[in-house]
Structure formats: structure tokens, C-alpha cells
Design a protein around this motif. Sequence first.
Motif, PDB file in Angstrom:
ATOM      1  N   TRP A  62       3.786  32.728 -12.539  1.00 44.80           N
ATOM      2  CA  TRP A  62       4.967  33.172 -11.825  1.00 44.80           C
ATOM      3  C   TRP A  62       5.596  34.377 -12.509  1.00 44.80           C
ATOM      4  O   TRP A  62       5.738  34.415 -13.720  1.00 44.80           O
ATOM      5  N   SER A  63       6.023  35.361 -11.711  1.00 49.82           N
ATOM      6  CA  SER A  63       6.606  36.576 -12.269  1.00 49.82           C
ATOM      7  C   SER A  63       8.025  36.334 -12.770  1.00 49.82           C
ATOM      8  O   SER A  63       8.523  37.051 -13.627  1.00 49.82           O
ATOM      9  N   ASN A  64       8.704  35.339 -12.211  1.00 51.45           N
ATOM     10  CA  ASN A  64      10.001  34.914 -12.745  1.00 51.45           C
ATOM     11  C   ASN A  64      10.140  33.416 -12.513  1.00 51.45           C
ATOM     12  O   ASN A  64       9.247  32.783 -11.957  1.00 51.45           O
ATOM     13  N   LEU A  65      11.258  32.869 -12.949  1.00 50.22           N
ATOM     14  CA  LEU A  65      11.402  31.417 -12.969  1.00 50.22           C
ATOM     15  C   LEU A  65      12.466  30.938 -11.996  1.00 50.22           C
ATOM     16  O   LEU A  65      13.352  31.691 -11.598  1.00 50.22           O
ATOM     17  N   ASP A  66      12.385  29.648 -11.645  1.00 49.15           N
ATOM     18  CA  ASP A  66      13.468  28.971 -10.963  1.00 49.15           C
ATOM     19  C   ASP A  66      13.661  27.620 -11.644  1.00 49.15           C
ATOM     20  O   ASP A  66      12.983  27.286 -12.615  1.00 49.15           O
ATOM     21  N   SER A  67      14.593  26.816 -11.143  1.00 47.21           N
ATOM     22  CA  SER A  67      14.915  25.560 -11.798  1.00 47.21           C
ATOM     23  C   SER A  67      13.760  24.565 -11.764  1.00 47.21           C
ATOM     24  O   SER A  67      13.614  23.746 -12.688  1.00 47.21           O
ATOM     25  N   SER A  68      12.915  24.602 -10.731  1.00 45.94           N
ATOM     26  CA  SER A  68      11.787  23.670 -10.671  1.00 45.94           C
ATOM     27  C   SER A  68      10.748  23.988 -11.737  1.00 45.94           C
ATOM     28  O   SER A  68      10.219  23.080 -12.401  1.00 45.94           O
ATOM     29  N   VAL A  69      10.463  25.271 -11.950  1.00 47.77           N
ATOM     30  CA  VAL A  69       9.520  25.664 -13.007  1.00 47.77           C
ATOM     31  C   VAL A  69      10.124  25.385 -14.379  1.00 47.77           C
ATOM     32  O   VAL A  69       9.436  24.929 -15.300  1.00 47.77           O
ATOM     33  N   LEU A  70      11.423  25.632 -14.527  1.00 45.84           N
ATOM     34  CA  LEU A  70      12.086  25.365 -15.805  1.00 45.84           C
ATOM     35  C   LEU A  70      12.005  23.876 -16.150  1.00 45.84           C
ATOM     36  O   LEU A  70      11.748  23.506 -17.301  1.00 45.84           O
ATOM     37  N   ALA A  71      12.197  23.012 -15.151  1.00 38.98           N
ATOM     38  CA  ALA A  71      12.073  21.572 -15.390  1.00 38.98           C
ATOM     39  C   ALA A  71      10.659  21.207 -15.817  1.00 38.98           C
ATOM     40  O   ALA A  71      10.459  20.318 -16.660  1.00 38.98           O
ATOM     41  N   MET A  72       9.676  21.888 -15.258  1.00 35.38           N
ATOM     42  CA  MET A  72       8.289  21.652 -15.648  1.00 35.38           C
ATOM     43  C   MET A  72       8.072  22.048 -17.110  1.00 35.38           C
ATOM     44  O   MET A  72       7.438  21.313 -17.879  1.00 35.38           O
ATOM     45  N   ILE A  73       8.623  23.190 -17.501  1.00 36.58           N
ATOM     46  CA  ILE A  73       8.468  23.674 -18.873  1.00 36.58           C
ATOM     47  C   ILE A  73       9.071  22.681 -19.867  1.00 36.58           C
ATOM     48  O   ILE A  73       8.552  22.502 -20.978  1.00 36.58           O
ATOM     49  N   CYS A  74      10.128  21.999 -19.468  1.00 36.83           N
ATOM     50  CA  CYS A  74      10.771  21.025 -20.360  1.00 36.83           C
ATOM     51  C   CYS A  74       9.838  19.879 -20.737  1.00 36.83           C
ATOM     52  O   CYS A  74      10.088  19.183 -21.732  1.00 36.83           O
ATOM     53  N   ASP A  75       8.770  19.674 -19.973  1.00 39.22           N
ATOM     54  CA  ASP A  75       7.843  18.586 -20.267  1.00 39.22           C
ATOM     55  C   ASP A  75       6.541  19.078 -20.894  1.00 39.22           C
ATOM     56  O   ASP A  75       5.584  18.330 -21.014  1.00 39.22           O
ATOM     57  N   THR A  76       6.488  20.357 -21.291  1.00 42.29           N
ATOM     58  CA  THR A  76       5.259  20.901 -21.865  1.00 42.29           C
ATOM     59  C   THR A  76       5.026  20.557 -23.336  1.00 42.29           C
ATOM     60  O   THR A  76       3.873  20.564 -23.774  1.00 42.29           O
ATOM     61  N   PRO A  77       6.061  20.255 -24.146  1.00 38.46           N
ATOM     62  CA  PRO A  77       5.773  19.973 -25.559  1.00 38.46           C
ATOM     63  C   PRO A  77       4.850  18.774 -25.751  1.00 38.46           C
ATOM     64  O   PRO A  77       4.891  17.805 -24.984  1.00 38.46           O
ATOM     65  N   MET A  78       4.014  18.845 -26.779  1.00 36.17           N
ATOM     66  CA  MET A  78       3.130  17.733 -27.120  1.00 36.17           C
ATOM     67  C   MET A  78       3.962  16.510 -27.485  1.00 36.17           C
ATOM     68  O   MET A  78       5.098  16.633 -27.945  1.00 36.17           O
ATOM     69  N   PRO A  79       3.420  15.306 -27.326  1.00 38.94           N
ATOM     70  CA  PRO A  79       4.138  14.108 -27.754  1.00 38.94           C
ATOM     71  C   PRO A  79       4.509  14.202 -29.235  1.00 38.94           C
ATOM     72  O   PRO A  79       3.734  14.702 -30.051  1.00 38.94           O
ATOM     73  N   ARG A  80       5.693  13.707 -29.569  1.00 41.44           N
ATOM     74  CA  ARG A  80       6.148  13.775 -30.968  1.00 41.44           C
ATOM     75  C   ARG A  80       5.260  12.955 -31.895  1.00 41.44           C
ATOM     76  O   ARG A  80       5.220  13.204 -33.107  1.00 41.44           O
ATOM     77  N   THR A  81       4.544  11.988 -31.349  1.00 40.87           N
ATOM     78  CA  THR A  81       3.617  11.208 -32.165  1.00 40.87           C
ATOM     79  C   THR A  81       2.537  12.094 -32.777  1.00 40.87           C
ATOM     80  O   THR A  81       1.990  11.770 -33.830  1.00 40.87           O
ATOM     81  N   PHE A  82       2.213  13.222 -32.133  1.00 37.80           N
ATOM     82  CA  PHE A  82       1.202  14.140 -32.655  1.00 37.80           C
ATOM     83  C   PHE A  82       1.625  14.738 -33.989  1.00 37.80           C
ATOM     84  O   PHE A  82       0.783  15.191 -34.761  1.00 37.80           O
ATOM     85  N   PHE A  83       2.949  14.777 -34.233  1.00 42.27           N
ATOM     86  CA  PHE A  83       3.476  15.419 -35.440  1.00 42.27           C
ATOM     87  C   PHE A  83       3.893  14.405 -36.499  1.00 42.27           C
ATOM     88  O   PHE A  83       4.476  14.769 -37.512  1.00 42.27           O
ATOM     89  N   ALA A  84       3.587  13.128 -36.239  1.00 38.89           N
ATOM     90  CA  ALA A  84       3.974  12.070 -37.177  1.00 38.89           C
ATOM     91  C   ALA A  84       2.782  11.251 -37.646  1.00 38.89           C
ATOM     92  O   ALA A  84       2.949  10.283 -38.387  1.00 38.89           O
ATOM     93  N   SER A  85       1.580  11.643 -37.226  1.00 39.31           N
ATOM     94  CA  SER A  85       0.390  10.877 -37.579  1.00 39.31           C
ATOM     95  C   SER A  85      -0.816  11.804 -37.647  1.00 39.31           C
ATOM     96  O   SER A  85      -0.884  12.811 -36.920  1.00 39.31           O
ATOM     97  N   GLU A  86      -1.765  11.471 -38.513  1.00 41.55           N
ATOM     98  CA  GLU A  86      -3.011  12.239 -38.581  1.00 41.55           C
ATOM     99  C   GLU A  86      -3.941  11.872 -37.417  1.00 41.55           C
ATOM    100  O   GLU A  86      -4.879  12.602 -37.125  1.00 41.55           O
ATOM    101  N   LYS A  87      -3.671  10.775 -36.778  1.00 37.91           N
ATOM    102  CA  LYS A  87      -4.416  10.358 -35.596  1.00 37.91           C
ATOM    103  C   LYS A  87      -3.621  10.756 -34.360  1.00 37.91           C
ATOM    104  O   LYS A  87      -2.402  10.581 -34.318  1.00 37.91           O
ATOM    105  N   LEU A  88      -4.292  11.314 -33.331  1.00 39.66           N
ATOM    106  CA  LEU A  88      -3.597  11.701 -32.115  1.00 39.66           C
ATOM    107  C   LEU A  88      -3.193  10.444 -31.345  1.00 39.66           C
ATOM    108  O   LEU A  88      -4.019   9.789 -30.708  1.00 39.66           O
ATOM    109  N   ARG A  89      -1.920  10.119 -31.416  1.00 34.38           N
ATOM    110  CA  ARG A  89      -1.377   8.936 -30.758  1.00 34.38           C
ATOM    111  C   ARG A  89      -0.739   9.382 -29.452  1.00 34.38           C
ATOM    112  O   ARG A  89       0.366   9.928 -29.427  1.00 34.38           O
ATOM    113  N   PHE A  90      -1.434   9.167 -28.344  1.00 34.75           N
ATOM    114  CA  PHE A  90      -0.930   9.595 -27.050  1.00 34.75           C
ATOM    115  C   PHE A  90       0.230   8.705 -26.610  1.00 34.75           C
ATOM    116  O   PHE A  90       0.272   7.508 -26.906  1.00 34.75           O
TER     117      PHE A  90
END
Length: 263
Positions: free
Chosen positions: A172-200
Amino acid sequence: MEKIMLDLGFQKVADRQYSIATDQSFWNFTSAFGGWVAAVAIAAVKIDGEFRGEIITKQMQFMAPVKGEQINVTISLQARRSKIDFWRVTVSDTEEKMLVTADIVAGERSDTDLSYNAVAPKTDAADNYTPLEASMMTPSWFSSFEQYMVKGSPGSINNQPKSIVLLRTKQWSNLDSSVLAMICDTPMPRTFFASEKLRFASTISLATHIYGSDVQISDSGQDFMTVETNSAAIRNNTANQEVRIFRSDGLLLATSYQTSIFR
């Protein structure tokens, strides 16, 4: 009315009832990406003839994964105040099994003389950092975004489960609130940063709060946004995730809070 950036292909079934084909390009490994479902809920409200103002908050409960090729979306206007409206969105499968609910508040914003903004993390140019590239090991929706890891090491035990990512969309060339809401869910699970094993982890509750106006969101254009993510608690098979989305000039556009379960 704000322009809808996502072409979701709503098919009207009845008054305030729609059928939508799930988009395989926004798929997790075995089900639809929660950010895509969030965008669907917001877009459904915004196409309603009585929608007014801008999206302010969205609170979602995920009761079951969205796995089918088709979903049904029903919206209702729960209450209306002078400048604020309260909407309910339900997502079900073709057998009428309830999958997701979303409570959305929309309203008319106004300027005030009181203004405060959290300070965005300082970063260098994106190409100074490690790119997060789509591969056979990443979900399909990953290909819609260009991301660079500024802080955080997934797959290892970090001092705290914090990450900072520079992100911009590819579609998308620019954003709207629906795309912004989608971006809010893009970070990896926090468990990925608290364990050497990928805990989904599987999200059960997701809240998004939008502080940028429609114009401020759209003006983000193709600039990189800063996605700052941390966690307050990971234990007893539940994990908290807190997200802040900053525009390139440091303006806070949205925050997000979610609780997930993991094994």
C-alpha cells in the motif's frame, strides 16, 4: 468517509451480514493471520452506511482459529452517543460456529490544547540493521511487509522480551486504520525472546487503540514506522504483549495489547 485500503471482497448476504473469502496471502501456518481478521472487522464497520468519524479502539476475542476458505461477518450498531458509536462485529464459519468477536468504538476527533506523546526509540536508517526476510519458515503474510530488526534476538533468552523493528508495507502506498490494526499484530510472540526454543503462542485477546487521526495515519506514506514491543509477564502458559507504533517523525499512531497462550 475514510478510504478502505484493503480490497477484501465483501459479498452482502443480508443487512449488515457479509461473506468473505479468506486470503491465503495473509495466512499463518495453519490459519488466518490475526491482523488480517482485525482489518476485516474494522473494514466491515467502515463500509456501513451509518459509520461516522474514525476508528478509536478495537477489542477482539479469538475463540477459535479462522481456518476455512470462507467466513461470515455480521456487524451491529450497539449504541450511539453524540460523537461516539459502539459497534459489535462477529466472525463465524460457514457452519455458523463463532470464531471471533470484536467490539469497535468509532467517533469524531477534535483538536485540544492538551497534547502528550511518548518518546519513540532512536534508530538509525533501516539498512543499518538485519532484515527480517520472508522464507519457507515464515507465515505468508510476512511477504507484505519490509522489516528490519533494530533490537532483540529471537530464539534466545534476552534480558527482557523487548524488540524494536522498523517496518513499512510493500502493498500500500499509504495507510488507513485497518492496515494499521494489522501492523499492530505483526510482532513475533514474546515467547520467542524469552526462550532458546521457539515457543509458539496463540492469541486469545487483542486490543488496539488508535491515537493518530486518519490524516496522520495516511501521511505516514511509505516511510518506515517504528514498532516497539515488550511484555509485562510470561508465565503460567500465558503471555502479555504490548506494542507501540510510531510514525517516522516520532508521532505515536497506535498501541496494542494482547494476551496469548503457549505451551
